[in-house]
Motif scaffolding. Sequence first.
Motif, PDB file in Angstrom:
ATOM      1  N   GLU A 141      28.816  43.913  43.764  1.00 26.33           N
ATOM      2  CA  GLU A 141      29.068  45.353  43.845  1.00 26.33           C
ATOM      3  C   GLU A 141      28.087  46.022  42.897  1.00 26.33           C
ATOM      4  OE1 GLU A 141      33.142  46.449  43.334  1.00 26.33           O
ATOM      5  OE2 GLU A 141      33.660  45.654  45.307  1.00 26.33           O
ATOM      6  N   CYS A 146      30.424  39.090  42.671  1.00 28.84           N
ATOM      7  CA  CYS A 146      31.708  38.757  43.273  1.00 28.84           C
ATOM      8  C   CYS A 146      31.761  37.259  43.545  1.00 28.84           C
ATOM      9  CB  CYS A 146      31.887  39.574  44.546  1.00 28.84           C
ATOM     10  SG  CYS A 146      33.259  39.053  45.547  1.00 28.84           S
ATOM     11  N   SER A 147      30.805  36.739  44.326  1.00 30.29           N
ATOM     12  CA  SER A 147      30.895  35.324  44.685  1.00 30.29           C
ATOM     13  C   SER A 147      29.532  34.755  45.072  1.00 30.29           C
ATOM     14  CB  SER A 147      31.875  35.187  45.846  1.00 30.29           C
ATOM     15  OG  SER A 147      32.247  33.858  45.998  1.00 30.29           O
ATOM     16  N   LYS A 160      37.869  40.310  48.203  1.00 36.63           N
ATOM     17  CA  LYS A 160      37.623  40.154  46.768  1.00 36.63           C
ATOM     18  C   LYS A 160      38.915  39.914  45.978  1.00 36.63           C
ATOM     19  CE  LYS A 160      35.237  42.310  43.007  1.00 36.63           C
ATOM     20  NZ  LYS A 160      35.113  43.582  42.358  1.00 36.63           N
ATOM     21  N   TYR A 179      31.306  30.529  39.738  1.00 42.05           N
ATOM     22  CA  TYR A 179      31.137  31.279  40.991  1.00 42.05           C
ATOM     23  C   TYR A 179      30.939  30.366  42.193  1.00 42.05           C
ATOM     24  CZ  TYR A 179      30.595  35.146  37.888  1.00 42.05           C
ATOM     25  OH  TYR A 179      30.816  36.067  36.920  1.00 42.05           O
ATOM     26  N   THR A 230      39.894  36.682  43.494  1.00 40.88           N
ATOM     27  CA  THR A 230      40.196  36.799  42.075  1.00 40.88           C
ATOM     28  C   THR A 230      41.524  36.104  41.773  1.00 40.88           C
ATOM     29  OG1 THR A 230      39.174  38.933  42.227  1.00 40.88           O
ATOM     30  CG2 THR A 230      40.334  38.478  40.197  1.00 40.88           C
ATOM     31  N   LEU A 260      33.372  40.525  50.024  1.00 44.03           N
ATOM     32  CA  LEU A 260      33.740  41.736  49.284  1.00 44.03           C
ATOM     33  C   LEU A 260      35.075  42.294  49.786  1.00 44.03           C
ATOM     34  CD1 LEU A 260      30.189  43.343  49.046  1.00 44.03           C
ATOM     35  CD2 LEU A 260      31.523  42.469  47.135  1.00 44.03           C
TER      36      LEU A 260
END
Length: 243
Positions: free
Chosen positions: A53, A103-104, A136, A213, A140, A133
Amino acid sequence: MVIQKVYENIESCFEGIVVAGNKIGRKIGFPTANLNIQSGINFPTLNGVYSVEIQHGDERFGGVMNIGVKPTFEENLKEKVFEVHIFEFDKEIYGELLKVEICSFIRREKKFRNVEDLKKQLSEDCDTAKEQLLNKNQETHYQAHYLQEFNRDIETTVIHLPDLDFVRFCEEKFSVNRGVYNTVDKWFAEHQVVNIIRRRMTILRFLYWVTVYIPRECKLEFGPKGLTEQLSFYYMNHVKGEK
Ligand SMILES: Cc1cc2nc3c(=O)[nH]c(=O)nc-3n(C[C@H](O)[C@H](O)[C@H](O)COP(=O)(O)O)c2cc1C
């Protein structure tokens, strides 16, 4: 327990000023903002593609980031580039600040035979990033669960396991092979992490950090010098000076 704090503190954000690249991205339909990193990076900089992001002013966008040396175009790039392709964005932003949050992980960087193959892959990367995304929050949640389970394991048993069981735990938990484990162990031993319990803690922390990640099903591989580079970075930022 101290170790818990270290794990919770893994930072996934950084800031960079947009600088000029070679402008090939624009020609192939994937313009990228090349970033000159401003804030200290605290995450493993494994070469590869990540969903991210991006904050520009007060606006937030989705995007994909490549960390690497662009082997399709460059023979021997000495310094890694951090470049982001921002979804639905078409502005000139040279000299401006972007804040990026990882994010990943999507895939490793690779050398493509031709530009067409790279373009096809980039389009797939964008689809994967959009999906990641969207999911997301679930992601998490999964990581938090993994973390809790991992901390409990360490506190109770792992750190005192017999040698071979400890190695097997690391191989299984972090999807690393014996060669990677041995290199990590030897590297820390040669860098004054001599006490066995402390070295085991350091190995666990490093392996956690470097895989944070990377999806569990993805086997961890490092390019040439990749592992030593990550070890040096981790050591300078997290181990050196520690009592
Ligand atoms: C999402 C993404 C994935 C990328 N993956 C690769 C890759 O696997 N191999 C590679 O050589 N370059 C990869 N690149 C880098 C492109 O080659 C690079 O964006 C292109 O050369 C344009 O660079 P320029 O803006 O400096 O001209 C990737 C770039 C992005 C944005």
